[in-house]
Design an enzyme around this catalytic site. Structure first.
Site, PDB file in Angstrom:
ATOM      1  N   SER A 123      66.585 -27.324  21.214  1.00  0.00           N
ATOM      2  CA  SER A 123      66.139 -27.834  22.507  1.00  0.00           C
ATOM      3  C   SER A 123      64.624 -27.970  22.523  1.00  0.00           C
ATOM      4  O   SER A 123      63.908 -27.324  21.759  1.00  0.00           O
ATOM      5  CB  SER A 123      66.574 -26.887  23.629  1.00  0.00           C
ATOM      6  N   HIS A 124      64.125 -28.808  23.427  1.00  0.00           N
ATOM      7  CA  HIS A 124      62.693 -28.916  23.641  1.00  0.00           C
ATOM      8  C   HIS A 124      62.122 -27.667  24.314  1.00  0.00           C
ATOM      9  O   HIS A 124      60.913 -27.460  24.296  1.00  0.00           O
ATOM     10  CB  HIS A 124      62.387 -30.136  24.512  1.00  0.00           C
ATOM     11  N   SER A 125      62.974 -26.884  24.908  1.00  0.00           N
ATOM     12  CA  SER A 125      62.551 -25.681  25.622  1.00  0.00           C
ATOM     13  C   SER A 125      63.133 -24.444  24.948  1.00  0.00           C
ATOM     14  O   SER A 125      64.353 -24.350  24.752  1.00  0.00           O
ATOM     15  CB  SER A 125      63.014 -25.735  27.078  1.00  0.00           C
TER      16      SER A 125
END
Length: 245
Positions: A20-22
């Site tokens: 994920s980007h986070s």
């Protein structure tokens, strides 16, 4: 590695890597999936190397190496297009994966949950990948859709001689996520096809989609060599209240 869940010291058949980007989103998806499938190795590869939003080639590569050290294969789920590109870059640039890593075209959270439950039930890489990708259509029918469309994923009527039982949900919250996962894992362990109120009893997402509440009766139907045992096990689990009564 930003987060992991599951039996890191044991040899799992299939592990999952969630990209994920986070970092927090990846770790949250791992935490949720681990609740559904506690026997599966799940690794979070979220965020950039400095903790910002984005994806990291090195984090994805390290997660895959860690997963393959204890599992026969790995299914990867990514949240957005550039995360997919990062995973594809790792798979293109590095040797040693030998086709053991598969990137799913699946919704990030629903796919991770479905894949984890299938992996917990002993599914191989192909089966776990298919489960993740099938999750994309599980909740596709929105409210107000025609009745014939809403029932499209329900199982076909069983042939004569199938094993059937009717059981009432005892737990007040009904088939929410955890009980649905319990039933899906239970069903997957039998050599039988089991439908619960017409949906696939081995699919945690289809069971949750039923929206079955406490006190509601469920019709359990089984076919196959272990149908009677499977139906009996489902009935016992439901009557037991999943530890909530």
């Amino acid at each position: 590695m930003s987060g992991a869940a599951g039996p890191v010291g044991a040899r799992a058949r299939v592990a999952l890597v969630l990209v994920s980007h986070s970092q927090r989103l990846a770790e949250g998806a791992v935490e949720l999936s681990a609740q559904m499938a506690p026997g599966v190795l799940l690794l979070a590869a979220g965020g950039t190397d400095d903790g910002g939003l984005g994806t990291s080639y090195d984090r994805v590569s390290a997660a895959l190496d860690e997963a393959l050290a204890v599992a026969e294969g790995v299914v990867v789920l990514a949240d957005l297009g550039s995360a997919v590109m990062t995973v594809e870059s790792v798979l293109d640039m590095e040797d040693g994966f030998d086709g053991r890593v598969r990137l799913a075209d699946a919704p990030f959270v629903e796919g991770a949950v479905a894949a984890a439950v299938t992996a917990h039930g002993g599914g191989d890489v192909t089966e776990v990948l298919a489960s993740a990708e099938h999750a994309g259509g599980t909740f596709a029918v929105a409210g107000g859709a025609p009745a014939e469309e809403a029932s499209a994923t329900r199982a076909e009527p069983p042939a004569d001689g199938a094993t059937r039982a009717v059981v009432a949900l005892r737990n007040p919250l009904g088939l929410h996520a955890r009980p649905a996962a319990v039933l899906a894992r239970l069903v997957a362990g039998f050599d039988a096809t089991v439908a619960i109120d017409g949906v696939n009893g081995a699919s945690v997402l289809e069971l949750m989609k039923l929206g079955a509440t406490g006190g509601q009766e469920l019709t359990v139907t089984g076919e196959g060599p272990q149908a009677a045992d499977a139906v009996r096990a489902v009935v016992e689990a439901v009557e037991g209240g999943f530890g909530e009564v």
